[in-house]
Structures are given as structure tokens and as C-alpha cells.
Scaffold this motif. Sequence first.
Motif, mmCIF file in Angstrom:
data_model
loop_
_atom_site.group_PDB
_atom_site.id
_atom_site.type_symbol
_atom_site.label_atom_id
_atom_site.label_comp_id
_atom_site.label_asym_id
_atom_site.label_seq_id
_atom_site.Cartn_x
_atom_site.Cartn_y
_atom_site.Cartn_z
ATOM 1 N N LEU A 1 -1.269 6.189 -4.787
ATOM 2 C CA LEU A 1 -1.506 5.033 -5.786
ATOM 3 C C LEU A 1 -1.895 5.449 -7.328
ATOM 4 C CD1 LEU A 1 -2.655 2.223 -4.707
ATOM 5 C CD2 LEU A 1 -4.735 2.855 -5.113
ATOM 6 N N ASN B 1 -11.312 4.589 -1.225
ATOM 7 C CA ASN B 1 -10.575 3.608 -1.852
ATOM 8 C C ASN B 1 -9.189 3.400 -0.764
ATOM 9 O OD1 ASN B 1 -8.752 1.507 -2.581
ATOM 10 N ND2 ASN B 1 -8.542 2.586 -4.600
ATOM 11 N N PRO B 2 -9.428 3.043 0.382
ATOM 12 C CA PRO B 2 -8.283 3.223 1.508
ATOM 13 C C PRO B 2 -7.285 2.344 0.945
ATOM 14 C CG PRO B 2 -10.149 2.071 2.402
ATOM 15 C CD PRO B 2 -10.472 2.245 0.898
ATOM 16 N N ILE C 1 -4.170 -3.485 2.201
ATOM 17 C CA ILE C 1 -3.154 -4.665 2.150
ATOM 18 C C ILE C 1 -2.623 -5.020 3.288
ATOM 19 C CG2 ILE C 1 -1.373 -5.597 0.613
ATOM 20 C CD1 ILE C 1 -2.037 -4.027 -1.756
ATOM 21 N N VAL D 1 3.280 -2.146 -7.796
ATOM 22 C CA VAL D 1 3.332 -1.794 -6.241
ATOM 23 C C VAL D 1 4.403 -1.211 -5.631
ATOM 24 C CG1 VAL D 1 0.794 -2.804 -6.062
ATOM 25 C CG2 VAL D 1 2.905 -3.865 -5.395
ATOM 26 N N ALA E 1 -0.278 4.555 0.616
ATOM 27 C CA ALA E 1 -1.635 4.143 -0.131
ATOM 28 C C ALA E 1 -1.997 2.592 -0.291
ATOM 29 C CB ALA E 1 -1.359 4.699 -1.577
ATOM 30 N N LEU E 2 -1.269 1.584 0.389
ATOM 31 C CA LEU E 2 -1.336 0.348 0.227
ATOM 32 C C LEU E 2 -1.596 -0.077 1.500
ATOM 33 C CD1 LEU E 2 1.521 -0.063 -2.334
ATOM 34 C CD2 LEU E 2 -1.020 -0.296 -3.133
ATOM 35 N N GLU F 1 -13.850 0.506 -1.103
ATOM 36 C CA GLU F 1 -13.087 -0.750 -1.890
ATOM 37 C C GLU F 1 -12.449 -1.488 -0.828
ATOM 38 O OE1 GLU F 1 -11.190 0.324 -5.412
ATOM 39 O OE2 GLU F 1 -9.699 -1.034 -5.065
ATOM 40 N N ARG G 1 -15.055 -6.918 -4.467
ATOM 41 C CA ARG G 1 -13.994 -5.601 -4.499
ATOM 42 C C ARG G 1 -14.657 -4.337 -3.531
ATOM 43 N NH1 ARG G 1 -9.456 -5.783 -4.527
ATOM 44 N NH2 ARG G 1 -9.304 -7.375 -6.156
HETATM 45 N N1 GLN Z 1 -6.135 -3.187 -5.419
HETATM 46 C C1 GLN Z 1 -4.851 -2.380 -5.115
HETATM 47 C C2 GLN Z 1 -3.780 -3.608 -5.406
HETATM 48 O O1 GLN Z 1 -4.168 -4.810 -5.272
HETATM 49 C C3 GLN Z 1 -4.682 -2.016 -3.750
HETATM 50 C C4 GLN Z 1 -5.346 -0.742 -3.645
HETATM 51 C C5 GLN Z 1 -5.445 -0.215 -2.170
HETATM 52 O O2 GLN Z 1 -4.960 -0.625 -1.300
HETATM 53 N N2 GLN Z 1 -6.417 0.552 -1.913
HETATM 54 O O3 GLN Z 1 -2.692 -3.331 -5.792
#
Ligand code: GLN
Length: 282
Positions: A93, A186-187, A190, A202, A209-210, A240, A272
Motif C-alpha cells: 500500500l 492498518n490491515p 475493503i 488503488v 494490502a486492500l 484502522e 477510521r
Molecule cells: N484507506 C484505503 C483506501 O480506501 C484502504 C487501506 C486499507 O485497506 N488498509 O484506499
Amino acid sequence: MSEPSLTCDALLRRATVAIAGESPRLDAELLLCFVTGLSRTGFRAWPERQVTASEARRFEALVHQRACGHPVAHLLGEQEFWSLPLKVNASTLIPRPDTECLVEAALGLSLPPSARVLDLGTGTGAIALALASERPGWQVLACDAVAAAVELATVNAGRLGLPVAVVWSHWFESLPPGRFDLIVSNPPYIASSDHHLGEGDVRFEPATALIAGDDGLDDIRTIVTASPEWLSDNGWLVIEHGYDQGEAVRDLFLQAGLAAVETRKDYGQCDRLTLGQWPGRG
Ligand code: GLN
């Protein structure tokens, strides 16, 4: 036909049109700084400054990649987080400004001067390095399940001269036994069906990472459920999560037996992060 002008002003104007997107002028300025070594104020003060033909070619190649969607951070190979210049690449990320809220929350906790701290899924090392830069007495361990991210975070720690140890581990699975006064993460959070995954920067970041299962909570569930085995008595967990996951994450914290559970907002006033304290088995 006359050659196109090679002044900073002309290059930036053409690039701004080509890039489009959300912040085309800023993106173009950052790319021109990168190629020329000039500062943004430098070419604002002197817009008629000429660049060399080879600089212009390199700049236009980067502008083309940006116009195709590649994140500026990937093109520069660097992204600032908590005022620390971090190397970034496609293995993990790109650090987000909102994650600085997690750093602030962690720094606001009352912890021992030589606290043992763990950053799960560190990526570039952003959170671990920010904490280490603010609290030289803390013993910070960071882990990631992606070998290239372990290498990247190790490089970032070395460049910044910060004493963060980085190890390979999928969440807690391969960590040496021990307990921590603070665990941060911050795992990925999504949901796999989220339409944002097909838009913007993204698209160029790794799914590892997402994405976290159908509801985006798979990894948070794993971390929170296991956390009592890894937290010292009175130790804190700070995670997070997505703007719409506050309630679900608070429930997970409470089910795991954490106390003082609270959700905080990011710079855009969206839920958040959630924190909670492990009271011990009692
Ligand atoms: N906040 C990021 C986003 O919306 C996602 C980060 C995450 O998955 N840790 O793109």
C-alpha cells in the motif's frame, strides 16, 4: 514546425491537460521536481526557466504514465508519511495521510517509556517508523506476510536510521512468543465487491494490502480475536478500518474482551480507527 517550448511553465501547462484526474497540476509539479531537482516554489518563481531536452523527455514519459493511471508515488518511488520520506513500490500500500490519525492516537496513549510495540502488516513500515521517530525509547517490531514488503520496510528503517526490526509473519503466525504494550495495524479492510477497487490509484496497489473477504473484515477479525494472547495487561490495540466499519469493529473488540473501546475519526471526519485496552485475564 517549431520545437515545443521547454520552459517549466509550458511543460506544466501541457502536462496538466494530459494528466486530467483529481490533482493534475500538483501531480505535474511533483513529477517536474523529480526530474529537474528544482523545488515547486523554484519554478513558480521562475516559470520561464528552460529545462534540457533530455529532462523534458523524461518528464513527458512520466506524465504519460500518470495519464495512464500510475500513482505519482510509484513514479517517484517515494511518498512522505509523518514527514518521513519513505520508499514505495508496487508490493504494498502507498501510505495514506489518514493513517497519520492512527499514529496520533497511538502516541496519545499512556504507555511505558520502553514500551514493546508491534505493527502488523507494516507495508512500507510507515506506522512503525513514525512511532519509532517519535518515541526513541520504544522497542518497535514490524511484520508483513509479503517478503517484498519486509525488504522495503527494512530499507526504509535503514535509510531513516530508525531502530525498527522487521520480520516476515502473516499476522501473529510466525512471531516469536511475547507480549506487547501496543499493537497497531492498518490491515486490508475493503470488501472484495467494493467498486472503488476499479478506480484511481488503488488499481495499482496489491489486493493483498486492500481486500479482506466479502465484508472487508476478515483480517481485522483475525487480528482482534488473537490480540488477547499478544497484549500485555493494560496493553492497547489500535486498528484502522473503513468509514462504515466502526460499529462492527467495536463489537469485535468487545467480544475479544477489550475495554475502553472507542472509534475515532480521520481528517475527513469519517470513522477510521478503533482502539481498546486489554485488561488482563483478571
Ligand atoms: N484507506 C484505503 C483506501 O480506501 C484502504 C487501506 C486499507 O485497506 N488498509 O484506499
